[in-house]
Design a protein around this motif. Sequence first.
Motif, PDB file in Angstrom:
ATOM      1  N   ASP A   1      32.851  -4.897  73.988  1.00  0.00           N
ATOM      2  CA  ASP A   1      32.268  -3.967  74.966  1.00  0.00           C
ATOM      3  C   ASP A   1      31.053  -3.253  74.371  1.00  0.00           C
ATOM      4  O   ASP A   1      30.030  -3.077  75.033  1.00  0.00           O
ATOM      5  CB  ASP A   1      33.313  -2.962  75.476  1.00  0.00           C
ATOM      6  CG  ASP A   1      33.954  -2.156  74.365  1.00  0.00           C
ATOM      7  OD1 ASP A   1      33.881  -2.586  73.202  1.00  0.00           O
ATOM      8  OD2 ASP A   1      34.532  -1.085  74.666  1.00  0.00           O
ATOM      9  N   ALA A   2      31.156  -2.893  73.076  1.00  0.00           N
ATOM     10  CA  ALA A   2      30.023  -2.220  72.423  1.00  0.00           C
ATOM     11  C   ALA A   2      28.845  -3.185  72.284  1.00  0.00           C
ATOM     12  O   ALA A   2      27.685  -2.776  72.423  1.00  0.00           O
ATOM     13  CB  ALA A   2      30.447  -1.698  71.057  1.00  0.00           C
ATOM     14  N   CYS A   3      29.152  -4.469  72.008  1.00  0.00           N
ATOM     15  CA  CYS A   3      28.070  -5.465  71.903  1.00  0.00           C
ATOM     16  C   CYS A   3      27.331  -5.575  73.236  1.00  0.00           C
ATOM     17  O   CYS A   3      26.098  -5.642  73.271  1.00  0.00           O
ATOM     18  CB  CYS A   3      28.644  -6.837  71.523  1.00  0.00           C
ATOM     19  SG  CYS A   3      29.318  -6.883  69.871  1.00  0.00           S
ATOM     20  N   LEU A   4      28.100  -5.584  74.318  1.00  0.00           N
ATOM     21  CA  LEU A   4      27.469  -5.686  75.639  1.00  0.00           C
ATOM     22  C   LEU A   4      26.641  -4.436  75.948  1.00  0.00           C
ATOM     23  O   LEU A   4      25.530  -4.535  76.470  1.00  0.00           O
ATOM     24  CB  LEU A   4      28.529  -5.909  76.718  1.00  0.00           C
ATOM     25  CG  LEU A   4      29.267  -7.240  76.647  1.00  0.00           C
ATOM     26  CD1 LEU A   4      30.378  -7.296  77.689  1.00  0.00           C
ATOM     27  CD2 LEU A   4      28.314  -8.420  76.854  1.00  0.00           C
ATOM     28  N   LEU A   5      27.188  -3.281  75.572  1.00  0.00           N
ATOM     29  CA  LEU A   5      26.426  -2.040  75.785  1.00  0.00           C
ATOM     30  C   LEU A   5      25.117  -2.088  74.999  1.00  0.00           C
ATOM     31  O   LEU A   5      24.066  -1.693  75.499  1.00  0.00           O
ATOM     32  CB  LEU A   5      27.261  -0.825  75.340  1.00  0.00           C
ATOM     33  CG  LEU A   5      28.400  -0.377  76.255  1.00  0.00           C
ATOM     34  CD1 LEU A   5      29.199   0.749  75.596  1.00  0.00           C
ATOM     35  CD2 LEU A   5      27.877   0.085  77.603  1.00  0.00           C
ATOM     36  N   ALA A   6      25.193  -2.586  73.763  1.00  0.00           N
ATOM     37  CA  ALA A   6      23.995  -2.650  72.921  1.00  0.00           C
ATOM     38  C   ALA A   6      22.953  -3.597  73.516  1.00  0.00           C
ATOM     39  O   ALA A   6      21.752  -3.289  73.526  1.00  0.00           O
ATOM     40  CB  ALA A   6      24.375  -3.106  71.514  1.00  0.00           C
ATOM     41  N   LEU A   7      23.419  -4.733  74.034  1.00  0.00           N
ATOM     42  CA  LEU A   7      22.475  -5.697  74.626  1.00  0.00           C
ATOM     43  C   LEU A   7      21.804  -5.120  75.868  1.00  0.00           C
ATOM     44  O   LEU A   7      20.608  -5.314  76.089  1.00  0.00           O
ATOM     45  CB  LEU A   7      23.212  -6.998  74.981  1.00  0.00           C
ATOM     46  CG  LEU A   7      23.613  -7.866  73.793  1.00  0.00           C
ATOM     47  CD1 LEU A   7      24.521  -9.009  74.248  1.00  0.00           C
ATOM     48  CD2 LEU A   7      22.380  -8.433  73.091  1.00  0.00           C
ATOM     49  N   VAL A   8      22.594  -4.410  76.652  1.00  0.00           N
ATOM     50  CA  VAL A   8      22.040  -3.831  77.879  1.00  0.00           C
ATOM     51  C   VAL A   8      21.152  -2.620  77.546  1.00  0.00           C
ATOM     52  O   VAL A   8      20.215  -2.316  78.278  1.00  0.00           O
ATOM     53  CB  VAL A   8      23.185  -3.459  78.857  1.00  0.00           C
ATOM     54  CG1 VAL A   8      22.658  -2.744  80.078  1.00  0.00           C
ATOM     55  CG2 VAL A   8      23.924  -4.714  79.288  1.00  0.00           C
TER      56      VAL A   8
ATOM     57  N   ALA B   1      22.616 -14.228  75.139  1.00  0.00           N
ATOM     58  CA  ALA B   1      22.288 -13.372  73.995  1.00  0.00           C
ATOM     59  C   ALA B   1      23.427 -13.361  72.979  1.00  0.00           C
ATOM     60  O   ALA B   1      23.198 -13.358  71.764  1.00  0.00           O
ATOM     61  CB  ALA B   1      21.993 -11.952  74.481  1.00  0.00           C
ATOM     62  N   LEU B   2      24.664 -13.347  73.476  1.00  0.00           N
ATOM     63  CA  LEU B   2      25.817 -13.377  72.571  1.00  0.00           C
ATOM     64  C   LEU B   2      25.850 -14.697  71.797  1.00  0.00           C
ATOM     65  O   LEU B   2      26.089 -14.727  70.595  1.00  0.00           O
ATOM     66  CB  LEU B   2      27.130 -13.207  73.356  1.00  0.00           C
ATOM     67  CG  LEU B   2      27.423 -11.809  73.918  1.00  0.00           C
ATOM     68  CD1 LEU B   2      28.662 -11.847  74.814  1.00  0.00           C
ATOM     69  CD2 LEU B   2      27.640 -10.809  72.779  1.00  0.00           C
TER      70      LEU B   2
ATOM     71  N   TYR C   1      22.454  -5.390  84.897  1.00  0.00           N
ATOM     72  CA  TYR C   1      23.203  -4.233  84.394  1.00  0.00           C
ATOM     73  C   TYR C   1      22.277  -3.379  83.541  1.00  0.00           C
ATOM     74  O   TYR C   1      21.471  -3.906  82.771  1.00  0.00           O
ATOM     75  CB  TYR C   1      24.406  -4.701  83.571  1.00  0.00           C
ATOM     76  CG  TYR C   1      25.380  -5.479  84.400  1.00  0.00           C
ATOM     77  CD1 TYR C   1      26.342  -4.835  85.176  1.00  0.00           C
ATOM     78  CD2 TYR C   1      25.315  -6.876  84.457  1.00  0.00           C
ATOM     79  CE1 TYR C   1      27.214  -5.544  85.979  1.00  0.00           C
ATOM     80  CE2 TYR C   1      26.186  -7.598  85.260  1.00  0.00           C
ATOM     81  CZ  TYR C   1      27.135  -6.923  86.017  1.00  0.00           C
ATOM     82  OH  TYR C   1      27.986  -7.637  86.814  1.00  0.00           O
ATOM     83  N   ARG C   2      22.407  -2.068  83.695  1.00  0.00           N
ATOM     84  CA  ARG C   2      21.628  -1.145  82.855  1.00  0.00           C
ATOM     85  C   ARG C   2      22.585  -0.080  82.324  1.00  0.00           C
ATOM     86  O   ARG C   2      23.598   0.245  82.968  1.00  0.00           O
ATOM     87  CB  ARG C   2      20.471  -0.532  83.630  1.00  0.00           C
ATOM     88  CG  ARG C   2      20.894   0.382  84.729  1.00  0.00           C
ATOM     89  CD  ARG C   2      19.712   0.959  85.477  1.00  0.00           C
ATOM     90  NE  ARG C   2      20.150   1.334  86.819  1.00  0.00           N
ATOM     91  CZ  ARG C   2      19.414   1.230  87.900  1.00  0.00           C
ATOM     92  NH1 ARG C   2      18.195   0.766  87.849  1.00  0.00           N
ATOM     93  NH2 ARG C   2      19.886   1.588  89.081  1.00  0.00           N
ATOM     94  N   ILE C   3      22.229   0.446  81.177  1.00  0.00           N
ATOM     95  CA  ILE C   3      23.120   1.410  80.528  1.00  0.00           C
ATOM     96  C   ILE C   3      22.912   2.802  81.126  1.00  0.00           C
ATOM     97  O   ILE C   3      21.791   3.146  81.529  1.00  0.00           O
ATOM     98  CB  ILE C   3      22.907   1.392  78.992  1.00  0.00           C
ATOM     99  CG1 ILE C   3      24.092   2.060  78.283  1.00  0.00           C
ATOM    100  CG2 ILE C   3      21.585   2.050  78.600  1.00  0.00           C
ATOM    101  CD1 ILE C   3      24.215   1.672  76.822  1.00  0.00           C
TER     102      ILE C   3
ATOM    103  N   TRP D   1      26.810   4.930  70.845  1.00  0.00           N
ATOM    104  CA  TRP D   1      26.578   5.651  69.589  1.00  0.00           C
ATOM    105  C   TRP D   1      27.907   5.819  68.842  1.00  0.00           C
ATOM    106  O   TRP D   1      27.992   5.588  67.634  1.00  0.00           O
ATOM    107  CB  TRP D   1      25.950   7.019  69.894  1.00  0.00           C
ATOM    108  CG  TRP D   1      25.571   7.753  68.654  1.00  0.00           C
ATOM    109  CD1 TRP D   1      24.435   7.624  67.927  1.00  0.00           C
ATOM    110  CD2 TRP D   1      26.363   8.745  67.977  1.00  0.00           C
ATOM    111  NE1 TRP D   1      24.459   8.457  66.838  1.00  0.00           N
ATOM    112  CE2 TRP D   1      25.637   9.156  66.838  1.00  0.00           C
ATOM    113  CE3 TRP D   1      27.612   9.316  68.214  1.00  0.00           C
ATOM    114  CZ2 TRP D   1      26.118  10.119  65.949  1.00  0.00           C
ATOM    115  CZ3 TRP D   1      28.101  10.263  67.341  1.00  0.00           C
ATOM    116  CH2 TRP D   1      27.345  10.656  66.217  1.00  0.00           C
ATOM    117  N   GLU D   2      28.950   6.202  69.586  1.00  0.00           N
ATOM    118  CA  GLU D   2      30.276   6.369  68.960  1.00  0.00           C
ATOM    119  C   GLU D   2      30.793   5.047  68.424  1.00  0.00           C
ATOM    120  O   GLU D   2      31.370   4.979  67.334  1.00  0.00           O
ATOM    121  CB  GLU D   2      31.272   6.931  69.982  1.00  0.00           C
ATOM    122  CG  GLU D   2      31.131   8.427  70.199  1.00  0.00           C
ATOM    123  CD  GLU D   2      32.031   8.942  71.309  1.00  0.00           C
ATOM    124  OE1 GLU D   2      33.070   8.303  71.582  1.00  0.00           O
ATOM    125  OE2 GLU D   2      31.674   9.959  71.915  1.00  0.00           O
ATOM    126  N   ALA D   3      30.593   3.983  69.203  1.00  0.00           N
ATOM    127  CA  ALA D   3      31.076   2.659  68.784  1.00  0.00           C
ATOM    128  C   ALA D   3      30.361   2.210  67.510  1.00  0.00           C
ATOM    129  O   ALA D   3      30.982   1.622  66.609  1.00  0.00           O
ATOM    130  CB  ALA D   3      30.848   1.647  69.904  1.00  0.00           C
TER     131      ALA D   3
END
Lengths: 117, 162
Positions: free
Chosen positions: A19-26, A39-40, A82-84, A93-95
């Motif tokens: 989930d953090a990887c996806l958040l980072a990509l977005v 991207a993954l 998707y956008r963050i 940031w926490e992840a």
Amino acid sequence: MASDGGGERGSRLLRGILDACLLALVAEQDRYGYELAAALRQAGLGMVRDGSIYPLVSRLEAKGLLDSYVAPSTSGPGRRYYRITDAGRRELWEARTTWKQVATGVDAILHVSRQGD
Amino acid sequence: MEPRLRRSDGAEIDVQIERIDRSWSTRDLTTAERHERYERLDGLREHLERAAAEGRSPEEVLNPDPVAFAFAAEWGAARCPHVRADPAHRHRSSRRAARAGSVLGGLLLLVGLGLAWTLLDGTGVSVTWPAAVVLVVLGAALTALQVRWSNRAWARRGGVTS
């Protein structure tokens, strides 16, 4: 699960951080499902099935960490990008902080074990 | 050479999309959710077609069994948090609720009977044992019917808890 890119162990390890990887990509740029999967794969995480991305981004969206919108596509129906969100950035940031702690600890232990071999 | 979608892949994609759609269609969806479902299915179809053109089968992209292996259920549940993804969990919860309902119904019936007995005791009206047994059996049958009826109603709603 596919065996490329780390096999079953890789999949299990990734489960908690995908989930953090996806958040980072977005966070880098708005992306749609296929782009996230690509991207993954490009990052060497080929063990992630594309299909597992959709439920995950939907869950992130339901939690308010991602937001989505449909944009027209030249090659077919509109694409859902998707956008963050701000909450997503905080979560990311926490992840990142947690991951750094875990990775440092695990790396130290595995490194010690390797020296002991 | 540019990778192209094979006809067999196209047919397989149709099958998978249809299965996922069928799985989703059993849920109570609002008009907005229904509209979104079609849009998401279109997006997924495009994804599968592009993957197939790169040589990856729909099975490889989703799972050997996307519906049974919770792809559709998980995605649906992620969209509608009030829907449980796991049918086995739903079944367990339903049975647990039915069991709790039966126990509660039985207890209420016993308390009611005890109360009626105490009230009638001083009035001189006699209640025979066979009559009491008939009342208990009737109460148990009514409770069982109620549990069965609520389970059926739940199943008709497609397992959606509202």
